[in-house]
Design a protein around this motif. Sequence first.
Motif, PDB file in Angstrom:
ATOM      1  N   VAL A 257      43.799  42.629  28.773  1.00 35.32           N
ATOM      2  CA  VAL A 257      43.375  41.441  28.239  1.00 35.32           C
ATOM      3  C   VAL A 257      43.344  41.006  26.843  1.00 35.32           C
ATOM      4  O   VAL A 257      43.538  40.041  26.190  1.00 35.32           O
ATOM      5  N   ALA A 258      42.860  42.352  26.117  1.00 34.60           N
ATOM      6  CA  ALA A 258      42.221  41.995  24.623  1.00 34.60           C
ATOM      7  C   ALA A 258      43.658  41.907  23.820  1.00 34.60           C
ATOM      8  O   ALA A 258      43.718  41.432  22.787  1.00 34.60           O
ATOM      9  N   GLU A 259      44.451  42.885  24.216  1.00 30.21           N
ATOM     10  CA  GLU A 259      45.822  43.021  23.710  1.00 30.21           C
ATOM     11  C   GLU A 259      46.914  41.916  23.952  1.00 30.21           C
ATOM     12  O   GLU A 259      47.872  41.838  23.005  1.00 30.21           O
ATOM     13  N   ALA A 260      47.116  41.699  25.161  1.00 33.16           N
ATOM     14  CA  ALA A 260      48.276  40.982  25.427  1.00 33.16           C
ATOM     15  C   ALA A 260      47.801  40.074  26.519  1.00 33.16           C
ATOM     16  O   ALA A 260      48.296  40.020  27.541  1.00 33.16           O
TER      17      ALA A 260
ATOM     18  N   LEU B  47      44.067  41.138  39.982  1.00 31.71           N
ATOM     19  CA  LEU B  47      42.984  40.657  40.679  1.00 31.71           C
ATOM     20  C   LEU B  47      43.532  39.741  41.813  1.00 31.71           C
ATOM     21  O   LEU B  47      42.888  39.916  42.878  1.00 31.71           O
ATOM     22  N   ALA B  48      44.213  38.809  41.657  1.00 36.80           N
ATOM     23  CA  ALA B  48      44.682  38.196  42.362  1.00 36.80           C
ATOM     24  C   ALA B  48      45.635  38.808  43.629  1.00 36.80           C
ATOM     25  O   ALA B  48      45.316  38.444  44.865  1.00 36.80           O
TER      26      ALA B  48
ATOM     27  N   VAL C 251      37.711  37.574  33.933  1.00 35.30           N
ATOM     28  CA  VAL C 251      38.569  38.395  35.112  1.00 35.30           C
ATOM     29  C   VAL C 251      37.946  39.795  35.099  1.00 35.30           C
ATOM     30  O   VAL C 251      38.081  40.159  36.536  1.00 35.30           O
ATOM     31  N   ILE C 252      37.521  40.367  34.152  1.00 32.76           N
ATOM     32  CA  ILE C 252      36.918  41.693  34.171  1.00 32.76           C
ATOM     33  C   ILE C 252      35.627  41.929  35.200  1.00 32.76           C
ATOM     34  O   ILE C 252      35.726  42.754  35.889  1.00 32.76           O
ATOM     35  N   LYS C 253      34.883  40.908  35.253  1.00 39.79           N
ATOM     36  CA  LYS C 253      33.853  40.655  35.925  1.00 39.79           C
ATOM     37  C   LYS C 253      34.224  40.765  37.267  1.00 39.79           C
ATOM     38  O   LYS C 253      33.684  41.247  38.433  1.00 39.79           O
TER      39      LYS C 253
ATOM     40  N   ARG D  11      29.516  47.620  39.118  1.00 35.84           N
ATOM     41  CA  ARG D  11      30.443  46.778  39.712  1.00 35.84           C
ATOM     42  C   ARG D  11      29.642  45.262  39.421  1.00 35.84           C
ATOM     43  O   ARG D  11      30.382  44.277  39.616  1.00 35.84           O
ATOM     44  N   GLY D  12      28.623  45.177  38.976  1.00 35.76           N
ATOM     45  CA  GLY D  12      27.640  43.728  38.671  1.00 35.76           C
ATOM     46  C   GLY D  12      27.385  43.530  39.956  1.00 35.76           C
ATOM     47  O   GLY D  12      27.189  42.087  40.145  1.00 35.76           O
TER      48      GLY D  12
END
Length: 420
Positions: free
Chosen positions: A285-288, A298-299, A263-265, A11-12
């Motif tokens: 995120v990558a495709e759309a 996230l929010a 956002v992924i972080k 999870r960093g």
Amino acid sequence: MTHILDELQWRGAVAQTTAEAELREALANGPITVYCGFDPTAPSLHFGNLVQLIQLRRLQRAGHRVIALVGGSTGLIGDPRPSSERVLKTKDQTAEWVDKIRSQVRPFLDFEGENPARVVNNLDWTSQISALDFLRDVGKYFRVNAMMKKDAVAARLNSEEGISYTEFSYQILQALDYLHLYREYGCTLQTGGSDQWGNLIAGADLIRSVEGKSVHVLTSPLLTDASGQKYGKSEGNAIWLDATMTSPYAFYQYFLNVEDSEVIKLLKFMTDRTPEEIAELEKAVAEAPFRREAQRTLAADVTTLVHGEAATAGAVAASEALFGKGDVSALDASTLRDAAQELPGADVAEGTSLTDAVVAVGIADSRNAARRLIGDGGVSLNNVKMNDAEYALTAEDFLHGEVAILKRGRKFQAAARRAG
């Protein structure tokens, strides 16, 4: 990921540890007792504190015993900042903030069942120590040359202002906390932000000197955006956990506006989403990216964690009403008020023409420009498109008797707050 340290690393959430192999073994053979401190530097916890509460929450869910320490004594002193001396708060104000923070901590941890969390106040043991005992029994274990190497202390020593003995002694007080919790509860792990590494290590060193035992420290990285700015800052203002200081709507919007690159972080660090769920969101995120699915997740997750499901539902409804196709008139008064506070705007009296209202709130810079914009169908009032430039705002246009939402196109909106 069966080991809690593996999860935290994925999870960093790990920046530094003392003796990682030994810490890994201790966690595997646990449960161990871990603590994190929260100083009452304000009447509310903020984003940075939330990061540490989530860290404690994960460790407790993994079966470890957790202690949240509220700094009734360290809050009277103040952790030295690299820039300037803190303004000392009164004892009464500090005590009031301690009570507020103690209550804010509780929703994030489990205080029931077989493994209840604890909240402690370091003033309870520090206030019992005389100055002479403190210097003789604790101070003798600290070397000034080592203390001067701490980043914040070194920065202040090299400034014109210097550093007071009060703030210089902060790391000794924090070290004493670790020693006390080790003796009282068998605490063998302290967590905190990576900028606290020096203070945390001071506690581990003190326990080694006094008790001859090795204990552990684990820090999490400071979360920054793509520009290097700390997360939790919004135009110079902290993102507070107290709903009266940062509304649930503003809180939700803050995370909704996170950059795609970050956002992924934050999803890994701030939410309980699984690796499989994170992978799907990363794909989205990558495709759309225009759908902002990851940001909405996230929010919603973080707002629910801090403010609850009902507040999140209100924030989502307000966001849809202002930026989508939702019904702004259906928002309750509190949610509408919170949302309107985040918009540009002005006081506008009942009976003001739509043209003048559009100019007043900043949607157009002149009455002629406002008339053209309205005539072209570019202005809506409470999400209803308007084409009469001379329309006079009525009492009903001010929702809940307070505010009317004016919008230019789909993106730019402003609040006409009822004057008088």
